[in-house]
Design a protein around this motif. Structure first.
Motif, PDB file in Angstrom:
ATOM      1  N   MET A   1      10.736   2.085 -11.423  1.00 52.31           N
ATOM      2  CA  MET A   1       9.631   1.306 -10.871  1.00 52.31           C
ATOM      3  C   MET A   1       8.312   2.058 -10.933  1.00 52.31           C
ATOM      4  O   MET A   1       7.238   1.451 -10.940  1.00 52.31           O
ATOM      5  CB  MET A   1       9.939   0.908  -9.424  1.00 52.31           C
ATOM      6  N   VAL A   2       8.390   3.386 -10.991  1.00 58.27           N
ATOM      7  CA  VAL A   2       7.180   4.213 -10.999  1.00 58.27           C
ATOM      8  C   VAL A   2       6.221   3.812 -12.119  1.00 58.27           C
ATOM      9  O   VAL A   2       4.997   3.795 -11.932  1.00 58.27           O
ATOM     10  CB  VAL A   2       7.548   5.711 -11.117  1.00 58.27           C
TER      11      VAL A   2
ATOM     12  N   VAL B   1       3.732   3.407   0.376  1.00 61.38           N
ATOM     13  CA  VAL B   1       4.628   3.205   1.507  1.00 61.38           C
ATOM     14  C   VAL B   1       5.940   2.652   0.968  1.00 61.38           C
ATOM     15  O   VAL B   1       5.942   1.673   0.209  1.00 61.38           O
ATOM     16  CB  VAL B   1       4.022   2.248   2.550  1.00 61.38           C
ATOM     17  N   VAL B   2       7.059   3.279   1.366  1.00 66.26           N
ATOM     18  CA  VAL B   2       8.348   2.991   0.725  1.00 66.26           C
ATOM     19  C   VAL B   2       9.406   2.600   1.751  1.00 66.26           C
ATOM     20  O   VAL B   2       9.600   3.284   2.761  1.00 66.26           O
ATOM     21  CB  VAL B   2       8.851   4.232  -0.057  1.00 66.26           C
ATOM     22  N   ASP B   3      10.097   1.498   1.484  1.00 67.47           N
ATOM     23  CA  ASP B   3      11.265   1.083   2.267  1.00 67.47           C
ATOM     24  C   ASP B   3      12.098   0.175   1.368  1.00 67.47           C
ATOM     25  O   ASP B   3      11.544  -0.738   0.744  1.00 67.47           O
ATOM     26  CB  ASP B   3      10.828   0.319   3.522  1.00 67.47           C
ATOM     27  N   PRO B   4      13.405   0.400   1.246  1.00 71.76           N
ATOM     28  CA  PRO B   4      14.192  -0.416   0.308  1.00 71.76           C
ATOM     29  C   PRO B   4      14.169  -1.914   0.598  1.00 71.76           C
ATOM     30  O   PRO B   4      14.257  -2.720  -0.312  1.00 71.76           O
ATOM     31  CB  PRO B   4      15.616   0.145   0.451  1.00 71.76           C
TER      32      PRO B   4
ATOM     33  N   LYS C   1      -0.148   1.020  -1.571  1.00 74.98           N
ATOM     34  CA  LYS C   1       0.805   0.099  -2.189  1.00 74.98           C
ATOM     35  C   LYS C   1       2.100   0.143  -1.391  1.00 74.98           C
ATOM     36  O   LYS C   1       2.480   1.192  -0.861  1.00 74.98           O
ATOM     37  CB  LYS C   1       1.072   0.477  -3.649  1.00 74.98           C
ATOM     38  N   PHE C   2       2.762  -1.011  -1.287  1.00 76.03           N
ATOM     39  CA  PHE C   2       4.063  -1.062  -0.616  1.00 76.03           C
ATOM     40  C   PHE C   2       5.139  -1.311  -1.664  1.00 76.03           C
ATOM     41  O   PHE C   2       5.034  -2.241  -2.472  1.00 76.03           O
ATOM     42  CB  PHE C   2       4.108  -2.169   0.435  1.00 76.03           C
ATOM     43  N   VAL C   3       6.178  -0.469  -1.636  1.00 75.19           N
ATOM     44  CA  VAL C   3       7.242  -0.548  -2.641  1.00 75.19           C
ATOM     45  C   VAL C   3       8.583  -0.734  -1.948  1.00 75.19           C
ATOM     46  O   VAL C   3       8.938   0.029  -1.030  1.00 75.19           O
ATOM     47  CB  VAL C   3       7.276   0.734  -3.496  1.00 75.19           C
ATOM     48  N   CYS C   4       9.340  -1.727  -2.380  1.00 75.96           N
ATOM     49  CA  CYS C   4      10.678  -1.964  -1.850  1.00 75.96           C
ATOM     50  C   CYS C   4      11.612  -2.318  -2.999  1.00 75.96           C
ATOM     51  O   CYS C   4      11.183  -2.513  -4.138  1.00 75.96           O
ATOM     52  CB  CYS C   4      10.671  -3.066  -0.797  1.00 75.96           C
ATOM     53  N   LEU C   5      12.875  -2.406  -2.672  1.00 79.82           N
ATOM     54  CA  LEU C   5      13.875  -2.750  -3.677  1.00 79.82           C
ATOM     55  C   LEU C   5      14.175  -4.240  -3.648  1.00 79.82           C
ATOM     56  O   LEU C   5      14.248  -4.898  -4.675  1.00 79.82           O
ATOM     57  CB  LEU C   5      15.148  -1.936  -3.433  1.00 79.82           C
TER      58      LEU C   5
ATOM     59  N   THR D   1       8.415  -5.034  -5.854  1.00 79.93           N
ATOM     60  CA  THR D   1       9.832  -5.132  -5.527  1.00 79.93           C
ATOM     61  C   THR D   1      10.633  -5.308  -6.802  1.00 79.93           C
ATOM     62  O   THR D   1      10.084  -5.702  -7.844  1.00 79.93           O
ATOM     63  CB  THR D   1      10.098  -6.294  -4.552  1.00 79.93           C
ATOM     64  N   ALA D   2      11.933  -5.018  -6.712  1.00 77.88           N
ATOM     65  CA  ALA D   2      12.817  -5.236  -7.855  1.00 77.88           C
ATOM     66  C   ALA D   2      13.472  -6.611  -7.795  1.00 77.88           C
ATOM     67  O   ALA D   2      13.982  -7.100  -8.803  1.00 77.88           O
ATOM     68  CB  ALA D   2      13.892  -4.150  -7.911  1.00 77.88           C
ATOM     69  N   SER D   3      13.456  -7.245  -6.602  1.00 78.62           N
ATOM     70  CA  SER D   3      14.083  -8.562  -6.471  1.00 78.62           C
ATOM     71  C   SER D   3      13.492  -9.309  -5.284  1.00 78.62           C
ATOM     72  O   SER D   3      13.229  -8.720  -4.230  1.00 78.62           O
ATOM     73  CB  SER D   3      15.601  -8.412  -6.259  1.00 78.62           C
ATOM     74  N   LEU D   4      13.280 -10.609  -5.462  1.00 79.38           N
ATOM     75  CA  LEU D   4      12.912 -11.504  -4.359  1.00 79.38           C
ATOM     76  C   LEU D   4      14.140 -12.351  -4.059  1.00 79.38           C
ATOM     77  O   LEU D   4      14.455 -13.284  -4.787  1.00 79.38           O
ATOM     78  CB  LEU D   4      11.714 -12.377  -4.736  1.00 79.38           C
TER      79      LEU D   4
END
Length: 207
Positions: free
Chosen positions: A39-40, A127-130, A154-158, A179-182
């Motif tokens: 994702m980076v 800011v990171v939280d899966p 930026k907010f990054v999640c899985l 995100t990687a998935s909604l």
């Protein structure tokens, strides 16, 4: 703000492995870190760079380096699981920490720990939280980062659901979300479906 779903065959493959109930904590952590690394590339697409002079074994030429400090802000504890993968590709990044828990009566996030880094106001802050479920913890963490002086956030999640995305857009319209998935559903127990289960427990092998 921008909302981006990062779709890539390698991410989809690794996310599927993580969703499986029988995936071990070891494999869960490894795939989480690897997705963070993948994702980076998208997250840092617009990071400013500076042209520099370098000497190769053959000649002198121009090169580039990041022109801004990077600060990762995991929401403890699950956010720690994504931090290592990102930092592997951005080894100069510093790490701040935010600890939050949910009050069982008000259901609102309560801060129990927060430690920033130097010069966060001039940094590229991730800011990171899966998981992005209701959005309460993510919004609170972004609020704390802003109180430290952070501007470029930026907010990054899985995995996210629309309710959480809408909360961030409402509370922090200046923050981009990746995100990687909604996923489609936030169930009555507050879990994302199909989701991953409790990401913190699965990362650390706790119950």
């Amino acid at each position: 703000m921008a909302f981006t779903i990062i779709k890539h065959p390698l991410i989809l493959d690794k996310l599927t492995r993580m969703r499986k109930e029988d995936t071990s904590s070891k494999d869960f952590r490894e795939n989480l870190n690897e997705i963070g690394q993948l994702m980076v590339y998208e997250i840092f697409r617009d990071v400013p760079i500076q042209e520099i002079d370098i000497k190769t074994p053959v000649t002198e030429t121009k090169g580039y380096k990041l022109d801004i400090p990077v600060v990762l802000v995991p929401i403890i504890r699950a956010g720690l699981g994504m931090t290592e993968g990102i930092q592997r590709l951005v080894p100069t990044s510093r790490i701040a920490h935010i600890g939050l828990y949910r009050d069982e009566e008000t259901l609102e996030p309560v801060q129990y720990f927060a430690k920033t880094t130097k010069d966060i106001e001039n940094s590229y802050v991730i800011v990171v939280d899966p998981m992005l479920a209701t959005g309460g913890s993510a919004s609170k963490a972004i609020e704390i980062a802003k109180s430290w002086g952070a501007v470029q956030i930026k907010f990054v999640c899985l995995v996210a659901v629309q309710k959480g995305v809408d909360r961030i857009i409402k509370d922090h319209p200046d923050v981009d979300i990746y995100t990687a998935s909604l996923d489609p559903i936030l169930n009555a127990s507050g879990f994302i479906e199909p989701g991953l289960g409790d990401a913190g427990d699965r990362i650390f092998g706790t119950k």
